[in-house]
Design an enzyme around this catalytic site. Structure first.
Site, short mmCIF file in Angstrom:
data_model
loop_
_atom_site.label_atom_id
_atom_site.label_comp_id
_atom_site.label_asym_id
_atom_site.label_seq_id
_atom_site.Cartn_x
_atom_site.Cartn_y
_atom_site.Cartn_z
N TYR B 102 15.57 9.47 61.93
CA TYR B 102 15.05 10.04 60.68
C TYR B 102 16.22 10.66 59.93
O TYR B 102 17.02 11.41 60.53
CB TYR B 102 14.00 11.12 60.98
CG TYR B 102 13.54 11.89 59.75
CD1 TYR B 102 12.38 11.52 59.08
CD2 TYR B 102 14.28 12.96 59.25
CE1 TYR B 102 11.96 12.21 57.95
CE2 TYR B 102 13.88 13.65 58.11
CZ TYR B 102 12.72 13.27 57.47
OH TYR B 102 12.32 13.94 56.35
N GLU B 189 14.39 10.37 51.48
CA GLU B 189 14.08 10.30 52.91
C GLU B 189 14.14 8.86 53.37
O GLU B 189 13.58 7.98 52.72
CB GLU B 189 12.67 10.86 53.13
CG GLU B 189 12.21 10.90 54.57
CD GLU B 189 10.76 11.38 54.68
OE1 GLU B 189 10.56 12.56 55.01
OE2 GLU B 189 9.85 10.58 54.42
#
Lengths: 287, 380
Positions: B102, B189
């Protein structure tokens, strides 16, 4: 964060319609407006004060302590950096819709230079009986009068209602600190609370928060250590999730920034959290 | 309002910034999906809607054959996911993955700082990881005026435990940092950031949310943004420049300023009523009094109206002038309950008495209690 009557105030963007109206109100109230800035109108006199091309020139030629910005959103960063470089001790940024990137840049520059920033998207600062900087109805005696209650608010309209309730209950304010409705602010809740805790005229604090972000939770950590009582109201209890409620900062997603989280944090820290602003008066009883 | 950039447009930005993304194409018909799938080999078919949990809601498919890709497209195109209509799907090559990370860059208001976030656990909701294994999330705060130095990014990636992929991850973080800054993003993101067998990394998904205040200087991003899921009246309000949210209750709300408007709703709910809307009419919005009043009253369920003005920057005399003018033109049948304080309030109260013959309530709570009674509900 508290503005005093002796401080010399510069108005950046002084020639605009709103700036002219509010500069006159500030002058009538006793705020020491010493100069204005408009890069295209340097050399003229407006509202009885000289207009300079930059804040730096204003500092060299007139001198000032505080600058209040009535400047369009995309010009705020440049105007603020000009005032910071000139040596301003405080900036009050009233403009709404300033890009967050610009706010982060100017707050970072201000911190490095030791300049305090209030706002953006604030209604300003009031020290009743002395001066005000911004666009608050300081001149209305049903809303502002000198007294022992410090008020901190993200919202101008709701802050005004809170001050009205303080006066209705027979009190007055030591200072009103409008911190602003944006997600990134130069002065966060806890910093405003610190200023009121250290202010000797303040006996109790009214804190007006709203949903979104984590400033109230962070402020609650400081409330634990405060010697002065704190009475709080948080707006947005009935607001649906994931929708921005007017202010760019007023949105909660999941549990982050929710009413419940803020209320719990403040109550656990010993603050009295109210269900309606009309309870402010009774809650101040005894302070 | 924040601008949600659809995945395919966000990935195009990432690719421009030098971050590797899977090859692919947006398609708006099942036939086009079939053509792309036949050309690319094994593919993913992903609904282009700005929502979290897209995979869990069935918006991401991994068909085994081009025919299955066609069926997935028939299924997805035109359907609704999270309140959004699926107008297009992204068909992209399926990447063999060794590990999923991530990575994100976002604004951190308390700094203020630009915050870099990295976790060795990707492909799941970061909020879930934060709850169950907060130790697996690493953050790095950078002065917003500074760049992310490559050596700092490398040290950070090594510390986060991404192993042999560290140099490639660090390079992606530096590129993401600049893209987040240069596109005025609130959030950039990449989840998952896939580590491939060779130690390279590929961005399998991308979320880009741009600060709405920066829209005037980011016209191409503003044009690429997904439309917000608004009701017809909310869209009309947006076009007029009014802040309006429908809430479904029976007491209409008109107030100035975001904080006061929210508070009016809160106190209605607290006293046992049901607010119908959020409508802010401060600042220069008083010139839009007539459309504002029409918006509030257009909802059939509205049975009473609270008007709460507390002037600071916004002058109550100017707002009441606009509103009473609109009232006299529209002559609505629902009863209105006013409370007026602050800048210009004595003139505003006089005007209300003179023009509508109405007496403002001395307090907000009083006006709200009366409105709840008039709507026939509540404990008041």
């Amino acid at each position: 964060m508290i503005v005093r009557g002796h401080e010399r105030v510069l108005v950046q963007g002084i020639t605009g319609r709103q700036a002219t109206y509010w500069t006159r109100r500030m002058q009538e109230y006793g705020t020491r407006i010493v100069a204005g800035v408009n890069p295209r109108k340097a050399g003229i006199t407006h509202c009885g004060v000289p207009v300079h091309g930059t804040a730096r020139e204003a500092m060299e030629e007139t001198g000032f302590d505080v600058s209040v910005l009535f400047v369009p959103p995309l010009s705020v960063e440049v105007a603020a950096i000009d005032a910071i470089d000139a040596g301003a001790s405080k900036l009050v940024i009233l403009t709404e819709h300033v890009p967050v990137r610009d706010v982060m840049n100017l707050v970072s520059a201000a911190r490095a230079a030791g300049t305090e920033v209030v706002g953006p998207n604030t209604a300003g600062l009031v020290t009743p009986g002395e001066c005000f900087v911004g666009f608050m109805p300081a001149f209305d005696p049903s809303i502002f009068r000198p007294g022992p209650i410090g008020v901190v608010s993200r919202s101008g309209s709701l802050g005004t209602l809170a001050c009205l309730n303080v006066v209705r209950a027979g009190y007055g304010q030591s200072a009103f600190i409008g911190i602003g409705g944006d997600p990134v602010l130069g002065t966060r809740t806890h910093t405003a609370l610190e200023a009121l805790e250290q202010d000797e005229r303040t006996r109790a604090v009214v804190l007006i928060g709203e949903i979104g972000g984590d400033m109230e939770e962070e402020g609650a950590e400081y409330v634990r250590r405060m010697s002065k009582p704190v009475v709080a109201f948080i707006a947005g209890r009935a607001a649906p999730p994931d929708r921005r409620m007017g202010h760019a900062g007023a949105i909660f997603q999941g549990n982050r920034g929710s009413y419940a989280s803020k209320r719990r944090a403040l109550e656990e820290a010993g603050a009295l959290v109210l269900d309606t602003p009309s309870q402010i008066g009774p809650a101040l009883g005894g302070y | 309002m924040a601008l949600n950039i659809p995945e395919h447009a966000a990935k195009a930005k990432l690719a421009e910034a030098g971050v590797k993304v899977p090859g692919g194409q947006v398609a708006t018909t099942p036939e086009a999906v079939l053509r792309v799938a036949s050309r690319l080999g094994p593919v993913m078919v992903k609904a282009q809607v700005p929502m979290g949990g897209r995979g869990k809601s069935g918006g991401i498919r991994s068909p085994r054959t081009p025919d299955e890709a066609f069926s997935a497209a028939v299924d997805l195109l035109g359907s609704r996911l999270g309140g959004h209509r699926v107008a297009g799907v992204l068909v992209e090559e399926r990447i063999p993955v060794a590990a999923e990370l991530y990575a994100a860059v976002l604004n951190h208001p308390a700094g203020p700082a630009r915050r870099v976030v990295l976790s060795e656990r990707g492909g799941v909701d970061i909020e879930d990881t934060a709850r169950t294994d907060p130790g697996l999330i690493r953050t790095l705060d950078i002065d917003p005026r500074a760049d992310l130095p490559p050596e700092t990014a490398l040290g950070f990636a090594i510390e986060a435990g991404v192993g042999v992929a560290a140099p490639a991850v660090a390079d992606v973080l530096v590129r993401m940092y600049r893209l987040q800054r240069d596109s005025d993003a609130e959030l950039l993101e990449v989840n998952p950031l896939a580590v491939t067998g060779s130690g390279g990394v590929v961005a399998l998904d991308c979320k880009l949310v741009v600060d709405g205040a920066a829209a005037p200087r980011r016209p191409s991003l503003a044009a690429a943004a997904a439309p917000e899921p608004l009701t017809g009246r909310e869209r009309r309000a947006r076009e007029l420049g009014l802040q309006f949210v429908e809430l479904g209750g029976d007491i209409g709300v008109l107030a100035n300023g975001a904080g006061l408007t929210m508070t009016t709703m809160d106190v209605i709910a607290h006293l046992g009523g049901r607010p119908a809307n959020f409508l802010e009419i401060g600042g220069d919005a008083y010139t839009k009094a007539r459309p504002a009043l029409e918006l509030v009253l257009a909802h059939d369920g509205v049975r009473s109206l609270v008007v709460n003005f507390c002037g600071a920057f916004a002058r109550t005399d100017v707002m009441v002038e606009g509103l009473t003018g609109a009232w006299l033109e529209l002559r609505p049948s629902v009863p209105a309950f006013f409370t007026i304080d602050g800048t210009g309030s004595s003139e505003a109260r006089r005007m209300l008495r003179r023009r509508l013959g109405l007496e403002p309530y001395p307090t907000m709570d009083g006006a709200i209690e009366a409105a709840i009674r008039a709507a026939g509900g509540g404990a008041a």
